[in-house]
Design a protein around this motif. Sequence first.
Motif, short mmCIF file in Angstrom:
data_model
loop_
_atom_site.label_atom_id
_atom_site.label_comp_id
_atom_site.label_asym_id
_atom_site.label_seq_id
_atom_site.Cartn_x
_atom_site.Cartn_y
_atom_site.Cartn_z
N ASP A 80 91.41 -69.11 -109.17
CA ASP A 80 90.90 -67.89 -109.77
C ASP A 80 89.57 -68.19 -110.42
OD1 ASP A 80 90.77 -65.29 -110.63
OD2 ASP A 80 92.85 -65.25 -111.32
N TYR A 81 88.91 -67.15 -110.90
CA TYR A 81 87.67 -67.36 -111.66
C TYR A 81 87.56 -66.28 -112.71
CZ TYR A 81 85.41 -63.68 -108.85
OH TYR A 81 85.07 -62.51 -108.23
N ASP A 82 86.80 -66.56 -113.78
CA ASP A 82 86.67 -65.63 -114.89
C ASP A 82 86.20 -64.27 -114.39
OD1 ASP A 82 87.42 -67.62 -116.58
OD2 ASP A 82 85.39 -68.15 -117.21
N GLY A 83 86.92 -63.24 -114.74
CA GLY A 83 86.52 -61.89 -114.36
C GLY A 83 87.08 -61.45 -113.02
N ASN A 84 87.80 -62.33 -112.33
CA ASN A 84 88.28 -61.98 -111.00
C ASN A 84 89.18 -60.75 -111.01
OD1 ASN A 84 88.77 -62.23 -108.23
ND2 ASN A 84 90.55 -63.50 -108.56
N ASP A 85 90.05 -60.64 -112.02
CA ASP A 85 90.97 -59.52 -112.07
C ASP A 85 90.25 -58.18 -112.21
OD1 ASP A 85 93.50 -61.33 -113.93
OD2 ASP A 85 93.12 -61.19 -111.78
N GLU A 86 89.08 -58.20 -112.84
CA GLU A 86 88.34 -56.95 -113.04
C GLU A 86 87.32 -56.69 -111.94
OE1 GLU A 86 87.95 -59.40 -115.82
OE2 GLU A 86 90.03 -58.84 -116.20
N GLY A 89 79.83 -63.31 -105.22
CA GLY A 89 80.82 -63.12 -106.27
C GLY A 89 81.84 -64.24 -106.26
N ALA A 90 83.00 -63.99 -105.64
CA ALA A 90 84.09 -64.97 -105.66
C ALA A 90 83.69 -66.32 -105.10
CB ALA A 90 85.28 -64.41 -104.88
N GLN A 91 82.89 -66.34 -104.04
CA GLN A 91 82.47 -67.61 -103.45
C GLN A 91 81.72 -68.47 -104.46
OE1 GLN A 91 82.87 -69.54 -101.04
NE2 GLN A 91 80.98 -70.64 -100.54
N CYS A 92 81.00 -67.83 -105.36
CA CYS A 92 80.22 -68.56 -106.36
C CYS A 92 80.87 -68.49 -107.75
CB CYS A 92 78.80 -67.99 -106.43
SG CYS A 92 77.85 -68.24 -104.90
N GLY A 93 82.11 -68.01 -107.82
CA GLY A 93 82.80 -67.90 -109.11
C GLY A 93 82.09 -66.98 -110.07
N ASN A 94 81.47 -65.93 -109.54
CA ASN A 94 80.57 -65.07 -110.32
C ASN A 94 81.11 -63.65 -110.39
OD1 ASN A 94 78.25 -63.90 -111.53
ND2 ASN A 94 77.39 -63.49 -109.50
N SER A 95 81.26 -63.11 -111.59
CA SER A 95 81.74 -61.74 -111.75
C SER A 95 80.69 -60.81 -112.36
CB SER A 95 83.00 -61.72 -112.63
OG SER A 95 82.74 -62.32 -113.89
N GLU A 96 79.44 -61.26 -112.45
CA GLU A 96 78.34 -60.44 -112.97
C GLU A 96 77.85 -59.52 -111.84
OE1 GLU A 96 75.67 -58.37 -114.18
OE2 GLU A 96 76.30 -59.67 -115.84
#
Length: 607
Positions: free
Chosen positions: A266-272, A324-331
């Motif tokens: 998982d990564y920070d912000g993934n759920d949102e 996003g998910a590939q880079c662990g990015n939720s911005e």
Amino acid sequence: MAKSPGYAGYMLTVDLTAKSHEINELPRELIEGYLGGKGFASKILYDQLPVGCDPLSPENMLVLACGPLTGTLAPTGCRSILATKSPLTGIWLDSNCGGTFGPELKATGFDLVIVKGRAEQPVMIKIDDQNVEIADAAGLWGLDTFSATDRIKEQLGDDFNVAVIGPAGEKQVLMSAVQAEARSFGRGGSGAVFGSKNLKAIAVRGTESVEIADYAEFIKENQEAYNEIAINPDTGGARPKYGTSSIYSFIKEAGVLPIKNFQGGDYDGNDETNERRLKEELFEQDRACFACPIACSKYSRVKTGPYKDKFVEGPEFENFWSFGAQCGNSELGSIAYAEYLCDYYGIDAISAGNAIGFVMECFEKGIISEEELGFKAGFGNHEALIKIIQLIGEDKGMGRIVGQGVRKSAEHFGKETGSFAMHVKGLELPAYDPRGAVGMGLAYATSDRGGCHLRAWPVGAEVLSHDGRLDPREVEFKAELVKTDQDWFNIINSLGLCLFSIFALGHNQITDLTYALTGRDSFSSAKKLLTIGERISNLIRLFNIREGITAADDTLPPRLLNETLPSGPSKGVTVPLKQMLEEYYLVRGWDEKGVPKSTKLERLGLK
């Protein structure tokens, strides 16, 4: 020749070295055997491209081709194909583009445009109906894709459609793309081939119409097709509402969404981070391609945060994932801006995001240092994401390495980075982890252009189908599914339709549309069309074999074969590729080395 229903009737060959062009009638045997679009390109490149040529040499060729349904009332009849030998992979490449460029090209009277040679100075090919000019483009060189398009329209008129490269293509970045007014011939580096030929753009304007064999029947079939698209829960519901990201939550919940360079977890912000948040925070307006009732494209603008007022036509699902998910990015703002920058420079966004995820893993493993890179670049660092895209587009610093793709990047960095360089045959993988849907692993391994989800899409039957769903972690029926998908997708890409149309339209319905338009007996049944699709699959396989591809290349990154997912529905699973591949070769009529057998080639008229 008399114009054939469904076809413009002519082909154009432009020789940039000789500064000349030639117009010929479209051969009937090319129509009968290869249908259009991708089929035309497969035959032209197999017959005419010098074996083993350097993709960035004057000997390489570009083939632009439309299908019979391109530029008609058929729903999603907007697509065109750009094919060449890929500088990123060294094998077959065709890229597919929507929007309005394909219909405009066909309206010039050409179903097919072939570009050979290399110009001494930057040029643009101008096609105004059948008036063809190789024009000076020195004043366009160095411009981004948006500025170059605007300048061309100022010079020629707003009614011209433009396919153009940006700085990345000019600098022959191997993942560079060709932009066609907010749409892309994206994958595999066709922009670099443009750049190697000093070809900045192709501008087209046409007034020719398409003849229809049975007008009344074609209108009836179109009405039924539009109705099917309207009532389908995907093409008439979720996709118009959420765009191509409508499947994001389904893919994530099924455990198929690749995270942090396919490490899983998982990564920070993934759920949102999902399609609903994308719609609420970014979407402003629907956009549609020519003759498309789906309108899956969205104009987006960032409302708050560090990327406020950045805009893009998108983000598309694949890019929502890759940045996003590939880079662990939720911005979300950075994801929108990253896609915009790829359009601006002319870069394939799937390859770019995949490669940046690779860099981020290398950074976190200490293989790339902050000193070497010039900034920190761990997963979730959206500022690093933007900087790396800019470096790729400008071919500077670390971008000079990363822009050549993950295969070459892994060769550069060494230290066993090849084990997590996520590509097949040199083409970076897209947004589906095949450990959660193993049929996608077979689709990736056998795709004609390398790691691609647009040659076959078994994940639809594995995790998205409501009826007759296949077990996503079992190998049974996957070989047959992938083979049939590949052959039928060849047909869709030869007809000039968008692949989204097949979510609502079955084989027989598309066949009826084609037959009503063309009146050709050879296109009168789905079985006959599938034979043409199979012919295209086998001819491109022969093309790739002579360019050096063997059965050993029909594989997946070691991570997918040896490392299990740490969590989710597919925890503990790897891709059982060997068994599926053996069955696939059997179903294809290829030998154990992946070479089409003589009996197969004879049946398809290829020997």
